[in-house]
Design a protein around this motif. Structure first.
Motif, PDB file in Angstrom:
ATOM      1  N   ARG A 136       0.397   6.340   0.430  1.00 24.04           N
ATOM      2  CA  ARG A 136      -0.319   5.317  -0.326  1.00 24.04           C
ATOM      3  C   ARG A 136       0.080   5.300  -1.802  1.00 24.04           C
ATOM      4  O   ARG A 136      -0.744   5.147  -2.691  1.00 24.04           O
ATOM      5  CB  ARG A 136      -1.836   5.511  -0.183  1.00 24.04           C
ATOM      6  N   ARG A 145       2.136   3.331   2.840  1.00 27.10           N
ATOM      7  CA  ARG A 145       1.823   4.455   3.712  1.00 27.10           C
ATOM      8  C   ARG A 145       3.097   5.274   3.960  1.00 27.10           C
ATOM      9  O   ARG A 145       4.184   4.741   3.872  1.00 27.10           O
ATOM     10  CB  ARG A 145       1.287   3.927   5.062  1.00 27.10           C
ATOM     11  N   GLU A 147       0.826  -1.211   0.000  1.00 27.34           N
ATOM     12  CA  GLU A 147       0.000   0.000   0.000  1.00 27.34           C
ATOM     13  C   GLU A 147       0.859   1.260   0.000  1.00 27.34           C
ATOM     14  O   GLU A 147       0.564   2.233  -0.690  1.00 27.34           O
ATOM     15  CB  GLU A 147      -0.913  -0.012   1.232  1.00 27.34           C
ATOM     16  N   LEU A 172      -2.569  -6.139  -4.300  1.00 27.00           N
ATOM     17  CA  LEU A 172      -2.267  -5.053  -3.374  1.00 27.00           C
ATOM     18  C   LEU A 172      -2.240  -5.581  -1.948  1.00 27.00           C
ATOM     19  O   LEU A 172      -3.153  -6.285  -1.513  1.00 27.00           O
ATOM     20  CB  LEU A 172      -3.322  -3.955  -3.516  1.00 27.00           C
ATOM     21  N   LEU A 223      -0.970   2.448  -4.264  1.00 27.60           N
ATOM     22  CA  LEU A 223      -2.234   2.466  -5.014  1.00 27.60           C
ATOM     23  C   LEU A 223      -1.999   2.988  -6.431  1.00 27.60           C
ATOM     24  O   LEU A 223      -2.554   2.463  -7.403  1.00 27.60           O
ATOM     25  CB  LEU A 223      -3.258   3.351  -4.296  1.00 27.60           C
ATOM     26  N   ILE A 250      -1.459  -4.717   2.321  1.00 29.59           N
ATOM     27  CA  ILE A 250      -1.196  -3.719   3.356  1.00 29.59           C
ATOM     28  C   ILE A 250       0.271  -3.883   3.773  1.00 29.59           C
ATOM     29  O   ILE A 250       0.847  -4.973   3.654  1.00 29.59           O
ATOM     30  CB  ILE A 250      -2.148  -3.869   4.556  1.00 29.59           C
TER      31      ILE A 250
END
Length: 389
Positions: free
Chosen positions: A246, A243, A241, A264, A249, A266
């Motif tokens: 993000r 962070r 992802e 995808l 994405l 996390i």
């Protein structure tokens, strides 16, 4: 390891040159300057004088003329401050921002193009004035974002590549300026083509049926995967992802447009999914002297997991990201802070870690794909010395 670093070797060479210069008799002009340094000559000139060891009277005269010219310009500016400006003055930052509007152009390449425009539009009458103008423009770009490693390294390498040629001392100013511009444009072209070269070099390591884990949005990694698709290779990609911004994405959307099977994840699912992975492929914000990389937050922990599970960790990075930095730990670098949205209110007494990048030591990296070739981390220091000499 510090005694093997590029900075240590370069600094040691400079000390040896200075020691040798001190043992030689100086010219009368340099002796006078040493005994009573002129307040009118900037520290830039004095630093350059110390570097070369000998200051000729012609060179000193050019320096003083440049300083006098700058003072006259400043006086003229203050006199005309109330009047209307005739013609728009060139701004290297504005030129840089214009180049940055091109979506596929890296920030460092935009800076290199902007610095080439400085030479093209310069009204300098001597090489000293032009070098000062270039240095000021470079400093302006570096101060635009002090946390950008590639921007700083790109500007520094541009100055090294363009101005470090002995031919400039033997030519008239017009010819020297033309040669300077030629070298600037050549360096910009080399930097622009770097991504494509890296993409081609990486193809031998991407095989049919493999699963690749990527982390963060990297144009050079995306170019390598796009090239693999053009070469009719079949593979799938696991994409974190990413962070706090993000960025994963965005990567997954780009990969989907290329009809690459993408999954995808996390960020905390990296270890859980590592069994499926054949290789990890990441970009870099900067490559440091030890052979390690500074990249998006989470790269270090992915490298740790990959090392523990015996998965190769590949890095794609252009040579203009090679920086004279030697971080010893995670806190030993300028922090790049990014706001983080957790989706819920956070009490004021709760401290939030907002650093956006981390440092991955070289022992966790397998190979670096660069426009200089495919390098092992231990070779980076040697290549960096060659770049900055």
């Amino acid at each position: 390891m510090w005694y093997r670093s590029a900075s240590f070797i370069l600094d040691k060479q400079e000390q040896q040159r200075n020691a040798a210069a001190e043992s030689r008799p100086l010219s009368p002009a340099s002796t006078a300057m040493a005994e009573s340094p002129s307040a009118n000559v900037s520290m830039y000139y004095q630093t350059r004088a110390a570097h070369h060891g000998v200051v000729s009277s012609d060179w000193l005269a050019q320096a003083q003329a440049a300083v006098a010219g700058n003072s006259d310009d400043a006086a003229a500016e203050s006199n005309d401050s109330g009047g209307e400006e005739i013609g728009k003055r060139f701004s290297v930052v504005d030129e840089f921002n214009n180049w940055r509007k091109q979506p596929d152009l890296a920030e460092a390449v935009a800076a290199i193009r902007a610095l080439a425009s400085v030479i093209r539009s310069s009204q300098a009458k001597t090489m000293m004035e032009l070098e000062i103008e270039l240095k000021k423009a470079s400093d302006s770009l570096k101060s635009w974002d002090t946390t950008s490693i590639s921007l700083t390294a790109g500007c520094d390498l541009f100055m090294r590549y363009v101005t470090r040629t002995s031919a400039l001392d033997r030519e008239d100013f017009g010819s020297a300026k033309s040669r300077l511009l030629e070298r600037a444009e050549k360096f910009g072209e080399i930097s622009y083509k770097a991504r494509r070269i890296i993409a081609m070099l990486s193809q031998d390591f991407i095989f049919d049926g493999c699963t690749i884990l990527v982390h963060g949005f990297s144009r050079v990694v995306l170019e390598a995967l796009r090239t693999a698709v053009e070469n009719k290779k079949l593979f799938r990609v696991l994409c974190t992802e990413g962070r706090p911004d993000r960025s994963g994405l965005r990567v997954s959307n780009e990969l989907a447009k290329l009809d690459i099977p993408v999954k995808l994840l996390i960020d905390s699912a990296v270890a859980y999914s590592m069994d499926e992975v054949d290789m990890v492929f990441v970009g870099a914000d900067g490559v440091v002297e030890s052979g390690g990389i500074i990249n998006m937050m989470g790269t270090y922990q992915i490298a740790l997991v990959a090392k523990a599970m015996n998965k190769p960790m590949y890095v794609a990075a252009e040579s203009y990201k090679f920086a004279r930095l030697y971080p010893l730990d995670q806190k030993d670098m300028v922090p790049a802070l990014r706001p983080i949205d957790f989706g819920v209110p956070i009490p004021s007494q709760v401290e939030v870690e907002t650093s956006a990048r981390d440092y991955t030591p070289p022992q966790y990296l397998t190979l670096l794909f660069t426009d200089l070739g495919v390098l092992s981390p231990s070779v980076v220091s040697d290549e960096l010395i060659q770049l900055y000499l």
